[in-house]
Write a protein that holds these residues in place. Sequence first.
Motif, short mmCIF file in Angstrom:
data_model
loop_
_atom_site.label_atom_id
_atom_site.label_comp_id
_atom_site.label_asym_id
_atom_site.label_seq_id
_atom_site.Cartn_x
_atom_site.Cartn_y
_atom_site.Cartn_z
N GLN A 864 0.81 -1.22 0.00
CA GLN A 864 0.00 0.00 0.00
C GLN A 864 0.84 1.27 0.00
O GLN A 864 0.44 2.27 -0.59
N GLN A 865 1.99 1.25 0.64
CA GLN A 865 2.81 2.45 0.76
C GLN A 865 4.25 2.14 0.35
O GLN A 865 4.83 1.15 0.78
N ILE A 866 4.82 3.02 -0.47
CA ILE A 866 6.22 2.92 -0.87
C ILE A 866 6.90 4.25 -0.57
O ILE A 866 6.36 5.32 -0.89
N SER A 867 8.06 4.19 0.06
CA SER A 867 8.82 5.40 0.35
C SER A 867 10.25 5.20 -0.14
O SER A 867 10.93 4.25 0.24
N LEU A 868 10.71 6.11 -0.99
CA LEU A 868 12.08 6.08 -1.53
C LEU A 868 12.81 7.34 -1.06
O LEU A 868 12.34 8.46 -1.31
N ARG A 869 13.95 7.17 -0.40
CA ARG A 869 14.62 8.31 0.22
C ARG A 869 16.14 8.28 -0.03
O ARG A 869 16.79 7.28 0.25
N ARG A 870 16.65 9.35 -0.56
CA ARG A 870 18.10 9.59 -0.67
C ARG A 870 18.85 8.44 -1.35
O ARG A 870 19.94 8.09 -0.93
N CYS A 871 18.28 7.86 -2.33
CA CYS A 871 18.98 6.84 -3.14
C CYS A 871 19.50 7.56 -4.38
O CYS A 871 18.80 7.66 -5.41
N GLN A 872 20.69 8.09 -4.31
CA GLN A 872 21.17 9.05 -5.29
C GLN A 872 21.50 8.45 -6.66
O GLN A 872 21.61 9.18 -7.64
N ASN A 873 21.66 7.15 -6.75
CA ASN A 873 21.94 6.53 -8.04
C ASN A 873 20.68 5.98 -8.72
O ASN A 873 20.76 5.45 -9.82
N LEU A 874 19.55 6.07 -8.04
CA LEU A 874 18.30 5.56 -8.60
C LEU A 874 17.71 6.61 -9.52
O LEU A 874 17.38 7.72 -9.08
N LYS A 875 17.54 6.27 -10.80
CA LYS A 875 17.10 7.25 -11.79
C LYS A 875 15.65 7.04 -12.24
O LYS A 875 15.05 7.94 -12.83
N MET A 876 15.07 5.84 -11.97
CA MET A 876 13.72 5.52 -12.45
C MET A 876 12.93 4.84 -11.33
O MET A 876 13.50 4.24 -10.41
N PRO A 877 11.59 4.92 -11.42
CA PRO A 877 10.76 4.19 -10.46
C PRO A 877 11.04 2.68 -10.58
O PRO A 877 11.56 2.21 -11.59
N PRO A 878 10.69 1.90 -9.56
CA PRO A 878 10.93 0.46 -9.61
C PRO A 878 10.25 -0.19 -10.81
O PRO A 878 9.09 0.11 -11.12
N LEU A 879 10.95 -1.09 -11.47
CA LEU A 879 10.35 -1.85 -12.57
C LEU A 879 9.29 -2.79 -12.01
O LEU A 879 9.52 -3.48 -11.01
N GLY A 880 8.14 -2.79 -12.63
CA GLY A 880 7.04 -3.63 -12.16
C GLY A 880 6.10 -2.95 -11.21
O GLY A 880 5.11 -3.53 -10.77
N ILE A 881 6.38 -1.68 -10.87
CA ILE A 881 5.51 -0.96 -9.94
C ILE A 881 4.12 -0.76 -10.52
O ILE A 881 3.12 -0.68 -9.80
N SER A 882 4.03 -0.72 -11.85
CA SER A 882 2.72 -0.53 -12.50
C SER A 882 1.78 -1.70 -12.26
O SER A 882 0.56 -1.57 -12.40
N LYS A 883 2.33 -2.86 -11.87
CA LYS A 883 1.49 -4.04 -11.63
C LYS A 883 0.99 -4.13 -10.19
O LYS A 883 0.18 -5.00 -9.87
N LEU A 884 1.46 -3.22 -9.35
CA LEU A 884 1.04 -3.24 -7.94
C LEU A 884 -0.24 -2.42 -7.78
O LEU A 884 -0.22 -1.23 -7.52
N ALA A 885 -1.36 -3.11 -7.93
CA ALA A 885 -2.65 -2.42 -8.03
C ALA A 885 -3.12 -1.81 -6.72
O ALA A 885 -3.97 -0.90 -6.73
N ASN A 886 -2.60 -2.27 -5.60
CA ASN A 886 -3.10 -1.80 -4.30
C ASN A 886 -2.29 -0.68 -3.69
O ASN A 886 -2.59 -0.23 -2.58
N VAL A 887 -1.26 -0.22 -4.39
CA VAL A 887 -0.45 0.89 -3.85
C VAL A 887 -1.29 2.16 -3.80
O VAL A 887 -1.87 2.58 -4.80
N GLU A 888 -1.35 2.76 -2.61
CA GLU A 888 -2.14 3.97 -2.40
C GLU A 888 -1.29 5.23 -2.30
O GLU A 888 -1.79 6.33 -2.53
N GLU A 889 -0.01 5.06 -1.97
CA GLU A 889 0.81 6.25 -1.71
C GLU A 889 2.27 5.98 -2.05
O GLU A 889 2.83 4.95 -1.68
N LEU A 890 2.87 6.91 -2.78
CA LEU A 890 4.30 6.90 -3.06
C LEU A 890 4.88 8.21 -2.57
O LEU A 890 4.45 9.29 -2.98
N THR A 891 5.85 8.12 -1.65
CA THR A 891 6.50 9.33 -1.16
C THR A 891 7.99 9.24 -1.47
O THR A 891 8.60 8.17 -1.32
#
Length: 937
Positions: A864-891
Motif C-alpha cells: 500500500q505504501q512505498i517510500s524512496l529516500r536519498r537513493c542518489q543513483n536511482l534514476k527511475m521508479p521500480p520496474l514492475g511498480i505498474s502491476k502493484l494495483a493496491n499501492v495507495e501512496e508513493l513518497t
Amino acid sequence: MAETAISSAFVSLQMALPAISLHLNRKKGDRDEGDMKNKIENIIRLLRRMKAFIEDNDDLIEHGSRLRKDQVEQVRDIAYEMEDVLEDVSLHSMYEFRSNKIIRKSFKVSHNIKHGYPLREISDKITSINKIIELMGSQMRIFDPAGYPPSRDTRSSGTSTARVQLSPLLLDDELVGYKKPKEEFIRQLIDDRIIPTPSGGEKGLVRIAVVGPGGSGKSTFVKNVFWKRNIFGQFDCHAWVHVSRHFDVKELLSGMLDQFRTSRKEPYHREAGDILTNLRNYLMEKSYVVVLDDIWRVEHYECIMNALPDDVFGSRIIVTTRAHDVASSFASSNRFIHNLNGLEWLDAWTLFCKKAFHDSNGECPSELKDCSNKIVKRCEGLPLAISAVGAVLSQKPKYPDVWEKFHAGLGYEIGSSSYLSGIGSVLLSGYKDLSSDLKSCFLYFSIFPEDYSVDCGRLVRLWVAERFVMETDGKTAEEVAEDYLNQLIMRNLVHVSGRNFDGRPKNCRVLNLLREFIVQKCKDENFVSVFSKQNSPNQKVRRLSVQSASTCSSRNIQMDFPGVRSMFLFSNDNSSLTAIENKFQDFRLLRISDLQGSTLKEFPKKFVHLGLLKYLSFRDTEIEVIPKSIKKLYYLETLDLKRTNVIQLPKKIRVLKNLRHLFASKKTVKNFTDFDSIRGVKVFEGIKNLTNLQALSLVKVCKSGRIIRELQNLSQLRKLGLTGIPEEFSRDLCESIEKMKNLNSLDLSTTTKKEYLQLGELVNPPKFLQRLYLKGRLEEFPRWISSLDNLFKIVLKWSKLYYSPLNSLLDLRNLMELQLVDCYVGKELVFEDSSFQKLKKLVIEELPELDKIVFETNALPELQQISLRRCQNLKMPPLGISKLANVEELTVYDMNQEFMAAIRKGGEGRVMIEHIPVIHSFTHIGSFENLSYFPGV
C-alpha cells in the motif's frame, strides 16, 4: 455507575488486606480482633449484594423515581468512602514492605513519629462504615427487587422509547447517502445466483448483516429497501422483528410466524405445540425474507436461527447490529457484511439542510453556514444525530447568535430531558449491556478532549493503573485490558482512528456526541471531572482532566482535592501547569499523573510524597533530572520519560519492584534518520531487581556491559530497547534475549555506525517476536530471523550488507512492514516472483549504490505504501511498480533530479506510477511537491 465504585472498593480492599492483617496480628488476643474481621466480612458481603442488585436492575433504577436514584447515589458515595479509608491504610503502611529489616525498623520508628501510626484508626473507621451501610441496606430494601416496582413511565425500554420518539426524523423517502452499499444490498437480496455451492448448484439461504454504531441509520437503510413491494414481493412470505437486548424467544418467534402468515393474507390462528417446530414446518418449501433488527449478541441470533430452515432456495435473513463479531459470525461471507459508519460530508450536509431548512428548499442562509458547518461536523456523519439536530434547529430563529448558543450547549441538550435526549438513548443503549469493568473503561474516554485520539498502549496502561482490569490465569493485566478495548471496538462504542499494518488498533477515540454525553454522565456519577470552557467540576473530584487554561485561572482551581485519584493536563500553557503544581499537596491519594506534552521543565518535588502513585508520565516534556527520592513511589508501575531531556536514571530506581513499564529516551533536534537522533538513557546496576518489568526502552548500555548480564533476570519483558551495545558482550546479550520467552518487540543499536551487531549466537529467539529493529553493521544476516513466524515488522539500519537481505527474508510469511536504511551496498534489489505476499509498507533509504529496483510478477500484491529516500543513483521508479494495483501512496525524499524528472508529468517513468492516487515529494529543507495524478489536468 455505583457498581463501578463498589468494584473499586473491592480492589482497594485487596491492596490493603496485607496491612490490615498485620495490624490485626499485632492485636492478636484482643477481644476486638474477631469483631473487626466480622465487620470487614460484613461490609464485603453487603457491598457485593448491592452491586449484584444494581447490575441486575439497571433499567429499573434508571427509570425509577428520584428517591431510588438518590439511594443508589448513597451506595456509590459509601463505596467511595470505603475506598478512601482503605487507600489511606495502604498509604500509611508502606514501611511494611521494605525488604531490609534494619531499614524497615528505622523507617517504622520515624514513620510512627511523623504520622502517629494512623493504622490505629482502622477499627473506628471501618466500624463507622459498617454501621452506615447496614442502616442504608435496611432503609432502602436494596436487596429486595419488590422494593422497586416499575414506575409508570417505564413500560417500555429506553431503546424502544427512543425509536418511537425519533422515528419521524428518519423517514424512508428522506434517506440520504449510502448509495453504493444500497445498490449492492438490493442485488444480494434479489439475485438468486450470488452463492454457488462447491457442486456447482445453488445454496438456499443467504445471510446478510448490516453493522454500524448506534445512530448510523442501519434500520432505516434496510427499511428503505425491504418495504418496497418489488423487493418483498420476490418472496413467498416476509417478516420484520425487533430483537433488542432483552427478548423472549417464544414471543419473538410467535410474532414472526404471525407476520409470515399476514404477509400471505392467511387467516390468523394459533397452533398447538412447540412454536419452533410450527415455524420450521410453516416455512418448509417457502422462500422467505426476515429482518432481525438490533441483534446484540451471537447467542441471540443463534437461538432464533434454530427455527428457520436453511435449505429453502432463495431465502434471505438480514440482521442489523452494532457488534462486529455478530456481523462476521452471522453473514454468509465477508462480502455480505455492509458497514455503515456514517455519511460522507456532502451527504451529511444535504441531510442537515433538508431537516433544518425545509421551508427554504434546503438552502442554508449564508450567515448560518459557519455555525451549521460546525454543528454537522460534531454529528460526525450519524444520520440520526443530523436529522434530530436539524429538526430542532428548524424551529429556532435563524439568527447566528442563537445557533452558536445551541452549538455550545449541544452536549447538555443531548444529555437532558429535551427532545434530543433520544440521541443519547440510542448512542448509549449499548452502554447498559456492558459489565461494570467495561463501563469504567468506556467512561474513561471522557478524560480526553474532543477529537483527541489516544494511543492504545497508553490507554491500556492507564486502565491497569486504575485497576479496571486484573490479571487472570495465563493473561497479564495488560492483555486483559487489550481484550476489553477490542470488545468496546467490536461493539462500535469506540472508533479506531488508526491501525498498525497488522490490523491492530494504534489509536482510538469516541465520537464527539457520544463523548459529550458520557462527560455529562461522568459528572453526574462523580466518575470524571472535566475542567474546560464548557464544564465546571463537581465538589468531589476523583479524576481530574484539565483541558482549558481559562478554568485554571478561575475559582475552580481553588477547590480542595482530597480524594482525587487521577490527574491529566491537556492544556499546554504555563498558567495551567503552575495552577496544578500548587495543588499537588492536595493529591494525597493520587494514583495517576499524566502530564504528557506539558511545559514542565523540572520534576515536581511534591510528587515523591504521593506514595500511591502507580502511573507517572512526563512524555514530551522538557524535564531533565529524576531525583533519587523517586524511590518513595513504591507502587509505581509505569514511568514514562520518552522524548524528554533525561539522560540518566537514579540508582534508587532499582527499589521500585512494582515497575512494569519503563520508557525513557533523550530527544534531539537532529534528523530522525541520523544515527543518534534518539538516545537511550543511562541506568545504573540493580535493574535486575525489577523482575515485573514488561517494557524497558531505551536504555544506554555502559562500556562495562553490566546491564546486559542483568537482563537475564527480566524474563517477563515484552519490549526491550538497547543502545550503545559493545561488540564484546554479544554472547551475553544473546543469552539474555533467549530467556525472554514473551518478547514481542526488540530494538538493538550499536554505539556508532561503524560498529557491528554480533547476533549470530542467538539460537532460540523469542518465538512471539513481532517487531525487530537492528541498527548497526552486520557481518552477515542473522539466520535465526527467518524462523520468526510472527514477525510483521523489521527495520534494518546501517547494516551495510554485501548481499541483498531480501533472500533471507523470504520465509517471513507474515511480514507487513520492511524498512531498509543504508543496509545494503549492492546495485540491485529484486523482489522475486510471488514474494512478500502480506507486505503493506516498504521503505528504501540511503542505499548509495542502488540503481535498480525490480518487482517481479505477483510480488508484493498487498503493498500500500512505498517510500524512496536519498537513493542518489536511482534514476527511475521500480520496474514492475505498474502491476502493484493496491499501492495507495508513493513518497519520495531528497531524490536526485533525474529521478524527479522521470516521475513528473511527461517524464519517462510517469506512466509507471499513474495508477497511484497519492504521490508526494519532500526535501530536507522543507519543500513539498504534489505529484499526484489528476485526470484531465
